[in-house]
Design an enzyme around this catalytic site. Structure first.
Site, PDB file in Angstrom:
ATOM      1  N   GLY A   1       3.466  10.605   7.659  1.00 28.89           N
ATOM      2  CA  GLY A   1       4.816  11.162   7.300  1.00 28.89           C
ATOM      3  C   GLY A   1       5.091  12.395   7.953  1.00 28.89           C
ATOM      4  O   GLY A   1       5.938  13.398   7.732  1.00 28.89           O
TER       5      GLY A   1
ATOM      6  N   ASN B   1       4.837   0.197   3.210  1.00 30.09           N
ATOM      7  CA  ASN B   1       4.401   0.645   1.859  1.00 30.09           C
ATOM      8  C   ASN B   1       5.350   1.701   1.578  1.00 30.09           C
ATOM      9  O   ASN B   1       5.885   2.546   2.125  1.00 30.09           O
ATOM     10  CB  ASN B   1       3.153   1.784   2.327  1.00 30.09           C
ATOM     11  CG  ASN B   1       2.742   2.597   1.060  1.00 30.09           C
ATOM     12  OD1 ASN B   1       2.981   2.362  -0.008  1.00 30.09           O
ATOM     13  ND2 ASN B   1       1.670   3.550   1.580  1.00 30.09           N
TER      14      ASN B   1
ATOM     15  N   SER C   1       3.280   7.273  10.787  1.00 29.79           N
ATOM     16  CA  SER C   1       4.420   7.605  11.480  1.00 29.79           C
ATOM     17  C   SER C   1       4.739   6.517  12.580  1.00 29.79           C
ATOM     18  O   SER C   1       5.366   6.831  13.773  1.00 29.79           O
ATOM     19  CB  SER C   1       4.391   8.954  12.358  1.00 29.79           C
ATOM     20  OG  SER C   1       4.633   9.939  11.140  1.00 29.79           O
TER      21      SER C   1
ATOM     22  N   HIS D   1      -5.628   4.595  -0.235  1.00 29.64           N
ATOM     23  CA  HIS D   1      -4.449   5.217   0.943  1.00 29.64           C
ATOM     24  C   HIS D   1      -4.976   6.667   0.769  1.00 29.64           C
ATOM     25  O   HIS D   1      -5.407   7.375  -0.260  1.00 29.64           O
ATOM     26  CB  HIS D   1      -3.018   5.196   0.268  1.00 29.64           C
ATOM     27  CG  HIS D   1      -2.132   5.612   0.973  1.00 29.64           C
ATOM     28  ND1 HIS D   1      -1.808   7.059   1.124  1.00 29.64           N
ATOM     29  CD2 HIS D   1      -1.552   5.127   2.131  1.00 29.64           C
ATOM     30  CE1 HIS D   1      -0.578   7.209   2.188  1.00 29.64           C
ATOM     31  NE2 HIS D   1      -0.621   6.076   3.058  1.00 29.64           N
TER      32      HIS D   1
ATOM     33  N   GLU E   1      -3.158   9.310   0.250  1.00 26.01           N
ATOM     34  CA  GLU E   1      -2.622  10.003  -0.854  1.00 26.01           C
ATOM     35  C   GLU E   1      -3.235   9.817  -2.058  1.00 26.01           C
ATOM     36  O   GLU E   1      -3.568  10.622  -2.935  1.00 26.01           O
ATOM     37  CB  GLU E   1      -1.290   9.468  -0.929  1.00 26.01           C
ATOM     38  CG  GLU E   1      -0.367  10.030   0.013  1.00 26.01           C
ATOM     39  CD  GLU E   1       1.083   9.127   0.529  1.00 26.01           C
ATOM     40  OE1 GLU E   1       1.321   8.239  -0.093  1.00 26.01           O
ATOM     41  OE2 GLU E   1       1.373   9.368   1.790  1.00 26.01           O
TER      42      GLU E   1
ATOM     43  N   LYS F   1       5.917   3.335  -1.214  1.00 29.11           N
ATOM     44  CA  LYS F   1       5.339   4.511  -1.922  1.00 29.11           C
ATOM     45  C   LYS F   1       6.303   4.582  -3.199  1.00 29.11           C
ATOM     46  O   LYS F   1       6.614   3.627  -3.773  1.00 29.11           O
ATOM     47  CB  LYS F   1       5.336   5.808  -0.871  1.00 29.11           C
ATOM     48  CG  LYS F   1       4.437   5.462   0.151  1.00 29.11           C
ATOM     49  CD  LYS F   1       4.161   6.937   1.011  1.00 29.11           C
ATOM     50  CE  LYS F   1       3.522   6.535   2.103  1.00 29.11           C
ATOM     51  NZ  LYS F   1       2.988   7.563   3.170  1.00 29.11           N
TER      52      LYS F   1
ATOM     53  N   GLU G   1      -5.275   5.083   9.294  1.00 31.81           N
ATOM     54  CA  GLU G   1      -4.284   6.083   9.110  1.00 31.81           C
ATOM     55  C   GLU G   1      -4.778   7.299   9.331  1.00 31.81           C
ATOM     56  O   GLU G   1      -5.314   8.074   8.232  1.00 31.81           O
ATOM     57  CB  GLU G   1      -3.460   5.801   7.804  1.00 31.81           C
ATOM     58  CG  GLU G   1      -3.147   4.469   7.585  1.00 31.81           C
ATOM     59  CD  GLU G   1      -1.954   4.532   6.522  1.00 31.81           C
ATOM     60  OE1 GLU G   1      -0.881   4.074   6.942  1.00 31.81           O
ATOM     61  OE2 GLU G   1      -2.165   4.837   5.435  1.00 31.81           O
TER      62      GLU G   1
HETATM   63  P1  PGA Z   1       4.279   6.976   7.389  1.00 30.38           P
HETATM   64  O1  PGA Z   1       3.255   6.416   6.090  1.00 30.38           O
HETATM   65  O2  PGA Z   1       4.698   5.799   8.223  1.00 30.38           O
HETATM   66  O3  PGA Z   1       5.505   7.536   6.516  1.00 30.38           O
HETATM   67  O4  PGA Z   1       3.521   8.218   8.275  1.00 30.38           O
HETATM   68  C1  PGA Z   1       2.295   5.636   6.546  1.00 30.38           C
HETATM   69  C2  PGA Z   1       1.285   5.333   5.077  1.00 30.38           C
HETATM   70  O5  PGA Z   1       1.340   6.532   4.621  1.00 30.38           O
HETATM   71  O6  PGA Z   1       0.969   4.088   5.012  1.00 30.38           O
END
Ligand code: PGA
Length: 262
Positions: free
Chosen positions: A181, A11, A221, A103, A105, A13, A175
């Site tokens: 993140g 992803n 992460s 997601h 976000e 983003k 997640e």
């Molecule tokens: P990350 O993001 O690996 O940077 O923690 C995962 C995601 O949001 O899908």
């Protein structure tokens, strides 16, 4: 354990520029052969989908390397006056086979509820896309011991009304919001516990045999140094990778750990 596919998705983003997206896509396609047995999906920003498709020689939705493309979001309507939005069929048209939906976000920054995720999931399926439906609890919810209830409600709400055949073909990404993140990865035991719970929920929505077929990715992460233990868990079938998917070597190393677990 069912003979499920292993799927690792990147992803990206809202990161990279055109040149960097093309370079990363080429690098992943070139290295994909070393991750035998794992399906790789790249989810670039929508404006770079076409460039990434060309970079990986995408034809009929697949690259010779086996890498496929996914969107990061879609609108639930097929067309019309929805300024700034992207219809499911447009993603298919540009070569996507899948799309990330719900997601955290999108849920927290853009107000997407389970009901909205449900409508988008149905729209994706109707267009022939594989939805990658994301669920996960916040830190506060975990600390209040509400993880199981929160994730169960997200699964029930986001996937309401899907047939067993539709459920069998979707991908779920667990997640934990506190792990995205942040560098704080769930322990393999914490992740496995929720993955098993998600599979139980899927069995209540359909049946145990269907639930057994669903690919459940872990996200939050994921890095090369923690992927092996996650991949070793019986209900963790892949990863949805954010930050580490922006580095070709890291993304491929994560995928290789899942290949080794097959
Ligand atoms: P990350 O993001 O690996 O940077 O923690 C995962 C995601 O949001 O899908």
């Amino acid at each position: 354990m069912a003979d499920r596919r292993r799927i690792v998705a990147g992803n990206w983003k809202m990161n990279l520029d055109h040149a960097a997206a093309v370079e990363l896509a080429k690098g992943v396609a070139a290295g994909a052969g070393k991750c035998g047995g794992v399906d790789l999906i790249l989810c670039p920003p929508a404006v770079y989908l076409e460039a990434v498709a060309a970079a990986i020689d995408l034809t009929d939705g697949a690259s010779p390397s086996g890498v496929t493309l996914g969107g990061q979001n879609l609108h639930d309507q097929p067309k019309g006056a929805f300024t700034g939005e992207i219809a499911p069929a447009m993603l298919v048209d540009i070569g996507c086979r899948s799309c990330i939906l719900g997601h955290s976000e999108r849920r927290t920054l853009f107000g997407e509820t389970d009901a909205i995720v449900n409508t988008k999931t149905k729209a994706a399926l109707a267009a022939g896309l594989t939805p990658i439906v994301c669920v996960g609890e916040t830190l506060e919810e975990r600390e209040q011991n509400r993880t199981a209830d929160v994730v169960a409600a997200q699964i029930q709400g986001s996937l309401a009304g899907l047939s067993a055949a539709e459920l069998a073909g979707i991908i779920i990404a667990y997640e934990p919001v506190w792990a995205i993140g942040t560098g704080k990865v769930a322990t393999p035991e914490q992740a496995q516990e929720v993955h098993a719970l998600i599979r139980q929920q899927l069995a209540t929505l359909a049946d145990a045999a269907t639930a057994d077929q669903v690919v459940i990715q872990y996200g939050g992460s994921v890095k090369p140094d923690n992927a092996a233990v996650l991949a070793g868990q019986p209900d963790i079938d892949g990863a949805l990778v954010g930050g580490a998917s922006l580095k070709e070597a890291d993304f491929l190393a994560i995928a290789a750990h899942f290949a080794a677990s097959t």
